[in-house]
Design an enzyme around this catalytic site. Structure first.
Site, PDB file in Angstrom:
ATOM      1  N   ARG A 107       0.879  -1.184   0.000  1.00  0.00           N
ATOM      2  CA  ARG A 107       0.000   0.000   0.000  1.00  0.00           C
ATOM      3  C   ARG A 107       0.906   1.220   0.000  1.00  0.00           C
ATOM      4  O   ARG A 107       1.702   1.411   0.919  1.00  0.00           O
ATOM      5  CB  ARG A 107      -0.904  -0.002   1.232  1.00  0.00           C
ATOM      6  N   HIS A 134      -7.482   0.658  -6.325  1.00  0.00           N
ATOM      7  CA  HIS A 134      -7.650  -0.178  -5.115  1.00  0.00           C
ATOM      8  C   HIS A 134      -8.353  -1.476  -5.537  1.00  0.00           C
ATOM      9  O   HIS A 134      -9.497  -1.738  -5.170  1.00  0.00           O
ATOM     10  CB  HIS A 134      -8.472   0.601  -4.083  1.00  0.00           C
ATOM     11  N   GLN A 137     -10.201  -4.078  -3.065  1.00  0.00           N
ATOM     12  CA  GLN A 137     -11.522  -3.675  -2.582  1.00  0.00           C
ATOM     13  C   GLN A 137     -12.613  -4.098  -3.557  1.00  0.00           C
ATOM     14  O   GLN A 137     -13.700  -4.508  -3.166  1.00  0.00           O
ATOM     15  CB  GLN A 137     -11.551  -2.157  -2.379  1.00  0.00           C
ATOM     16  N   ASP A 222     -17.325   7.050  -1.431  1.00  0.00           N
ATOM     17  CA  ASP A 222     -16.066   6.923  -0.680  1.00  0.00           C
ATOM     18  C   ASP A 222     -15.804   8.284  -0.040  1.00  0.00           C
ATOM     19  O   ASP A 222     -16.478   9.276  -0.364  1.00  0.00           O
ATOM     20  CB  ASP A 222     -14.937   6.526  -1.658  1.00  0.00           C
ATOM     21  N   CYS A 262     -16.267   1.610   0.781  1.00  0.00           N
ATOM     22  CA  CYS A 262     -15.110   0.772   1.136  1.00  0.00           C
ATOM     23  C   CYS A 262     -14.675   0.963   2.584  1.00  0.00           C
ATOM     24  O   CYS A 262     -13.988   0.097   3.128  1.00  0.00           O
ATOM     25  CB  CYS A 262     -13.951   1.041   0.180  1.00  0.00           C
ATOM     26  N   ARG A 290     -13.360  -8.598   2.370  1.00  0.00           N
ATOM     27  CA  ARG A 290     -11.941  -8.367   2.064  1.00  0.00           C
ATOM     28  C   ARG A 290     -11.138  -9.606   2.446  1.00  0.00           C
ATOM     29  O   ARG A 290     -10.223 -10.019   1.727  1.00  0.00           O
ATOM     30  CB  ARG A 290     -11.414  -7.143   2.836  1.00  0.00           C
TER      31      ARG A 290
HETATM   32  N1  NVA Z   1      -9.996   6.597  -1.425  1.00  0.00           N
HETATM   33  C1  NVA Z   1      -9.598   6.194  -0.084  1.00  0.00           C
HETATM   34  C2  NVA Z   1      -9.819   4.736   0.096  1.00  0.00           C
HETATM   35  C3  NVA Z   1      -9.475   4.223   1.484  1.00  0.00           C
HETATM   36  C4  NVA Z   1      -9.609   2.739   1.611  1.00  0.00           C
HETATM   37  C5  NVA Z   1      -8.154   6.570   0.140  1.00  0.00           C
HETATM   38  O1  NVA Z   1      -7.338   6.385  -0.779  1.00  0.00           O
HETATM   39  O2  NVA Z   1      -7.828   7.042   1.222  1.00  0.00           O
HETATM   40  N1   CP Z   2     -11.172  -0.147   2.618  1.00  0.00           N
HETATM   41  C1   CP Z   2      -9.900  -0.189   3.061  1.00  0.00           C
HETATM   42  O1   CP Z   2      -8.979  -0.450   2.295  1.00  0.00           O
HETATM   43  O2   CP Z   2      -9.748   0.053   4.389  1.00  0.00           O
HETATM   44  P1   CP Z   2      -8.375   0.296   5.153  1.00  0.00           P
HETATM   45  O3   CP Z   2      -7.833   1.627   4.700  1.00  0.00           O
HETATM   46  O4   CP Z   2      -8.771   0.318   6.611  1.00  0.00           O
HETATM   47  O5   CP Z   2      -7.437  -0.810   4.843  1.00  0.00           O
END
Ligand code: NVA
Ligand code: CP
Length: 308
Positions: A107, A134, A137, A222, A262, A290
């Site tokens: 990540r 992502h 997800q 989101d 998500c 997940r």
């Molecule tokens: N769009 C959000 C998704 C978090 C799981 C982010 O990138 O922070």
């Molecule tokens: N939806 C998701 O990826 O959650 P986290 O940021 O908690 O991993």
């Protein structure tokens, strides 16, 4: 004899539609196996490296638990504590880490970094979120839709809010799982134009959420400010003020429409305070999935990469 290059999962386009459907069906099976209490440990002595440069709750817990349930082990590698965070080149990190573990999830911010890591990795690399995509997800989201409503093929999904990493992965999902996608994003926050153009046969920009959700079988939103955009929070709250998903907006969609997010979510902003109490919301199933979807993905990448 040279070893075959590993399969990676950096976007949904890295697996064929057949392979993705195999992963979704397998996720549903693995969920049942776990519910029945059956021990299934194909990954004994295998190790998952988990590289995190951004925060996480669901992704970390689901990958770490998933690997343990499959009989393997997971190592949490925060960039705060590794040499990667102190500027060690990606090429060196990728070569070294992938010589010691069997599969890696990352990540991070730049999608390019995950591509570069994968290019030098001897083992499969999974994108666990970048600024652009992502895909993990989406596996959970499609599994959740299938469990509640059956196949998503031919259905209409509406994305409401920011044209962000999740929105981009929904565009890829529309292509791979063959559904239509309406996108309701305000000016200044539209998704990647090239991705929109290459999916123009199935992705439609309808900026007013009240118009976009009409006829939809699934409505998704989101956070308005993704990780790394904390300084833009105030400006984004003003820009997205007409893009909240609430039960009144859901009433304009199909009568059996589902709602997904998500998570993490911000009540009073992108969703109303009562949205998660609405029977159309399946967000907690989506979060649990997940675990199951990523176990199926790891099985695919480690055990069956050439067979579907
Ligand atoms: N769009 C959000 C998704 C978090 C799981 C982010 O990138 O922070
Ligand atoms: N939806 C998701 O990826 O959650 P986290 O940021 O908690 O991993």
């Amino acid at each position: 004899m040279s070893t075959p290059s590993p399969r990676h999962f950096l976007t949904l386009l890295d697996l064929s539609p057949n392979e993705l459907n195999w992963v979704i069906n397998r996720a549903i099976e693995l969920k049942n196996i776990r519910r029945q209490g059956t021990v299934y440990e194909p990954f004994r002595n295998q190790v998952l490296g988990m590289i995190f440069e951004k925060s996480s709750t669901r992704t970390r817990v689901s990958f770490e638990s998933g690997m343990a349930q499959l009989g393997g082990h997971a190592i949490f590698l925060s960039s705060k504590d590794t040499q990667l965070g102190r500027g060690e080149p990606i090429i060196d990190s990728a070569k070294v880490i992938s010589s010691m573990v069997d599969i890696i999830m990352i990540r991070t911010f730049s999608h390019r970094q995950v591509e570069e890591f994968a290019a030098h990795s001897k083992v499969p690399v999974i994108n666990a979120l970048t600024d652009d995509y992502h895909p993990c997800q989406l596996l959970a989201d499609i599994q959740t839709f299938v469990e509640h409503r059956g196949s998503i093929k031919g259905k209409t999904v509406t994305w409401v809010g920011d044209g962000n990493n999740m929105c981009h992965s929904f565009m890829n999902a529309a292509k791979q799982f063959d559904f239509k996608l309406n996108i309701a994003c305000p000016d200044g926050y539209l998704p990647n134009a090239a991705l929109m153009a290459s999916n123009a046969d199935r992705v439609t920009l309808i900026q007013n959420p009240k118009h976009a959700v009409v006829g939809s079988h699934l409505v998704v939103t989101d956070t308005w400010a993704s990780m790394g955009q904390e300084d833009e929070k105030k400006a984004r709250e003003a820009a997205f003020v007409n893009h909240q998903v609430n039960p009144q907006l859901m009433d304009l969609a199909q009568p059996d429409a589902l709602f997904m997010h998500c998570l993490p979510a911000y009540r009073g902003l992108e969703i109303s305070h009562n949205m998660f109490d609405d029977p159309r919301s399946v967000v907690y199933d989506e979060a649990e999935n997940r675990l199951h979807a990523q176990k199926a993905l790891m099985e695919f990448l480690l055990l069956h990469p050439q067979t579907h």
